[in-house]
Write an enzyme that holds these catalytic residues in place. Sequence first.
Site, PDB file in Angstrom:
ATOM      1  N   ASP A  94      -4.858   3.454  -1.618  1.00 40.36           N
ATOM      2  CA  ASP A  94      -5.914   3.685  -0.632  1.00 40.36           C
ATOM      3  C   ASP A  94      -6.537   5.067  -0.832  1.00 40.36           C
ATOM      4  O   ASP A  94      -5.919   6.086  -0.533  1.00 40.36           O
ATOM      5  CB  ASP A  94      -5.331   3.573   0.780  1.00 40.36           C
ATOM      6  CG  ASP A  94      -5.080   2.124   1.154  1.00 40.36           C
ATOM      7  OD1 ASP A  94      -6.007   1.305   1.010  1.00 40.36           O
ATOM      8  OD2 ASP A  94      -3.955   1.807   1.582  1.00 40.36           O
ATOM      9  N   MET A 119     -12.309   3.897  -0.300  1.00 41.13           N
ATOM     10  CA  MET A 119     -12.931   4.065   1.023  1.00 41.13           C
ATOM     11  C   MET A 119     -13.651   5.406   1.001  1.00 41.13           C
ATOM     12  O   MET A 119     -13.251   6.378   1.660  1.00 41.13           O
ATOM     13  CB  MET A 119     -11.853   3.998   2.118  1.00 41.13           C
ATOM     14  CG  MET A 119     -11.333   2.585   2.327  1.00 41.13           C
ATOM     15  SD  MET A 119      -9.751   2.547   3.198  1.00 41.13           S
ATOM     16  CE  MET A 119      -8.647   2.863   1.835  1.00 41.13           C
ATOM     17  N   MET A 165      -9.258   7.716   0.202  1.00 37.44           N
ATOM     18  CA  MET A 165     -10.087   8.070   1.380  1.00 37.44           C
ATOM     19  C   MET A 165     -10.654   9.471   1.209  1.00 37.44           C
ATOM     20  O   MET A 165      -9.968  10.367   0.711  1.00 37.44           O
ATOM     21  CB  MET A 165      -9.239   8.025   2.646  1.00 37.44           C
ATOM     22  CG  MET A 165      -8.512   6.711   2.851  1.00 37.44           C
ATOM     23  SD  MET A 165      -7.705   6.650   4.457  1.00 37.44           S
ATOM     24  CE  MET A 165      -6.756   5.132   4.293  1.00 37.44           C
ATOM     25  N   SER A 221       0.848  -1.194   0.000  1.00 36.32           N
ATOM     26  CA  SER A 221       0.000   0.000   0.000  1.00 36.32           C
ATOM     27  C   SER A 221       0.883   1.243   0.000  1.00 36.32           C
ATOM     28  O   SER A 221       1.676   1.447   0.927  1.00 36.32           O
ATOM     29  CB  SER A 221      -0.890   0.013   1.242  1.00 36.32           C
ATOM     30  OG  SER A 221      -1.395   1.327   1.427  1.00 36.32           O
ATOM     31  N   MET A 267     -11.170  -6.439   5.476  1.00 33.41           N
ATOM     32  CA  MET A 267     -10.384  -5.472   6.263  1.00 33.41           C
ATOM     33  C   MET A 267     -10.060  -6.082   7.615  1.00 33.41           C
ATOM     34  O   MET A 267     -10.949  -6.532   8.346  1.00 33.41           O
ATOM     35  CB  MET A 267     -11.165  -4.173   6.464  1.00 33.41           C
ATOM     36  CG  MET A 267     -11.309  -3.315   5.215  1.00 33.41           C
ATOM     37  SD  MET A 267      -9.751  -2.890   4.408  1.00 33.41           S
ATOM     38  CE  MET A 267      -8.889  -2.001   5.715  1.00 33.41           C
ATOM     39  N   HIS A 307      -8.441   0.799  -3.856  1.00 33.02           N
ATOM     40  CA  HIS A 307      -9.335   0.521  -2.733  1.00 33.02           C
ATOM     41  C   HIS A 307     -10.080   1.809  -2.387  1.00 33.02           C
ATOM     42  O   HIS A 307      -9.499   2.726  -1.801  1.00 33.02           O
ATOM     43  CB  HIS A 307      -8.473   0.021  -1.555  1.00 33.02           C
ATOM     44  CG  HIS A 307      -9.219  -0.279  -0.308  1.00 33.02           C
ATOM     45  ND1 HIS A 307      -8.579  -0.498   0.902  1.00 33.02           N
ATOM     46  CD2 HIS A 307     -10.554  -0.402  -0.045  1.00 33.02           C
ATOM     47  CE1 HIS A 307      -9.471  -0.744   1.833  1.00 33.02           C
ATOM     48  NE2 HIS A 307     -10.682  -0.681   1.302  1.00 33.02           N
ATOM     49  N   HIS A 346      -1.195  -1.201  -4.299  1.00 35.10           N
ATOM     50  CA  HIS A 346      -2.471  -0.951  -3.627  1.00 35.10           C
ATOM     51  C   HIS A 346      -2.596   0.543  -3.322  1.00 35.10           C
ATOM     52  O   HIS A 346      -1.731   1.123  -2.663  1.00 35.10           O
ATOM     53  CB  HIS A 346      -2.521  -1.769  -2.331  1.00 35.10           C
ATOM     54  CG  HIS A 346      -3.814  -1.702  -1.582  1.00 35.10           C
ATOM     55  ND1 HIS A 346      -4.907  -2.501  -1.894  1.00 35.10           N
ATOM     56  CD2 HIS A 346      -4.208  -0.938  -0.535  1.00 35.10           C
ATOM     57  CE1 HIS A 346      -5.901  -2.231  -1.060  1.00 35.10           C
ATOM     58  NE2 HIS A 346      -5.512  -1.285  -0.216  1.00 35.10           N
ATOM     59  N   ASP A 361      -6.329  -6.869   4.292  1.00 39.40           N
ATOM     60  CA  ASP A 361      -5.703  -5.538   4.349  1.00 39.40           C
ATOM     61  C   ASP A 361      -5.753  -4.985   5.768  1.00 39.40           C
ATOM     62  O   ASP A 361      -6.827  -4.827   6.342  1.00 39.40           O
ATOM     63  CB  ASP A 361      -6.492  -4.622   3.392  1.00 39.40           C
ATOM     64  CG  ASP A 361      -5.941  -3.215   3.290  1.00 39.40           C
ATOM     65  OD1 ASP A 361      -4.903  -2.909   3.894  1.00 39.40           O
ATOM     66  OD2 ASP A 361      -6.586  -2.404   2.587  1.00 39.40           O
TER      67      ASP A 361
HETATM   68  C1  DX5 Z   1      -6.218   1.133   5.825  1.00 38.22           C
HETATM   69  C2  DX5 Z   1      -5.772   0.846   4.417  1.00 38.22           C
HETATM   70  C3  DX5 Z   1      -4.626  -0.077   4.333  1.00 38.22           C
HETATM   71  C4  DX5 Z   1      -3.385   0.397   5.026  1.00 38.22           C
HETATM   72  C5  DX5 Z   1      -2.606  -0.794   5.470  1.00 38.22           C
HETATM   73  O1  DX5 Z   1      -7.363   1.875   5.805  1.00 38.22           O
HETATM   74  O2  DX5 Z   1      -6.820   0.293   3.660  1.00 38.22           O
HETATM   75  O3  DX5 Z   1      -4.345  -0.442   2.989  1.00 38.22           O
HETATM   76  O4  DX5 Z   1      -2.570   1.200   4.228  1.00 38.22           O
HETATM   77  O5  DX5 Z   1      -1.532  -0.362   6.219  1.00 38.22           O
HETATM   78  P1  DX5 Z   1      -0.767  -1.319   7.241  1.00 38.22           P
HETATM   79  O6  DX5 Z   1      -0.252  -2.462   6.412  1.00 38.22           O
HETATM   80  O7  DX5 Z   1       0.298  -0.437   7.773  1.00 38.22           O
HETATM   81  O8  DX5 Z   1      -1.769  -1.751   8.247  1.00 38.22           O
HETATM   82 ZN    ZN Z   2      -6.366  -0.586   1.584  1.00 40.12          ZN
END
Ligand code: DX5
Ligand code: ZN
Length: 218
Positions: A33, A66, A35, A6, A135, A64, A31, A173
């Site tokens: 993320d 969110m 948000m 990620s 998750m 991903h 990956h 994840d």
């Molecule tokens: C959290 C994200 C993850 C995050 C994982 O909301 O979806 O992808 O970056 O990070 P680690 O591996 O540090 O938990």
């Molecule tokens: Zn993620």
Amino acid sequence: MIIAPSILSADFGHLAQEVNAVCEAGADWIHVDVMDGRFVPNITIGPLVVEAVSRTTDCFIDTHLMIVEPEKFVDAFTDAGSDLITVHAEACVHLHRNIGQIKDAGPKAGVSLNPATPVASIVEVLDMVDLVLIMSVNPGFGGQAFIPSVVGKIRELDRLREENGLDFDIQVDGGINADTAKMVVDAGADALVAGSYVFRGNYAEQIAKLKEAFGPSR
Ligand code: DX5
Ligand code: ZN
């Protein structure tokens, strides 16, 4: 077996170099993320950054989302170069329609579940998706601790996949390291997302340690 670092834990001041370094170190997917400060309490990346990542690498881009109302951004992330778009079941009023929309747009389609959301909530769409993302932390931030109760959901999903002859990937994840990777792979996971574990060390060594969770036969 898929390792998807990620970029949330990468150095954003040198994002192109980070993406290329992690791909050369053995990453299968990148990956991303996304948000929005509404579905989760943090704001990160939009289509503009996905487009920049896509320009710098041939690596598969795993997006991903969110965000609330993800249907409004499927076309933008598709045009930006996403190879897979994963939406949260909790964020979709019309999940069946939203998954169909992603597939019609072109990318592979994934559905994600927060730690408190049961597998039962997505049973009706399991035959449509390419991937289910479990998750193992509450989404919003990197570096959180793995929540062990999700292991039962991975087993349940693996069983449903087997019983119904389905072929979606199971991705996990949040809080993934060499120990938790082993736990989730043993439960049926095929794809691991790792942010802080990969980016805090030597990328090739960290990725190799995660791949060991799959053992020699997988
Ligand atoms: C959290 C994200 C993850 C995050 C994982 O909301 O979806 O992808 O970056 O990070 P680690 O591996 O540090 O938990
Ligand atoms: Zn993620």
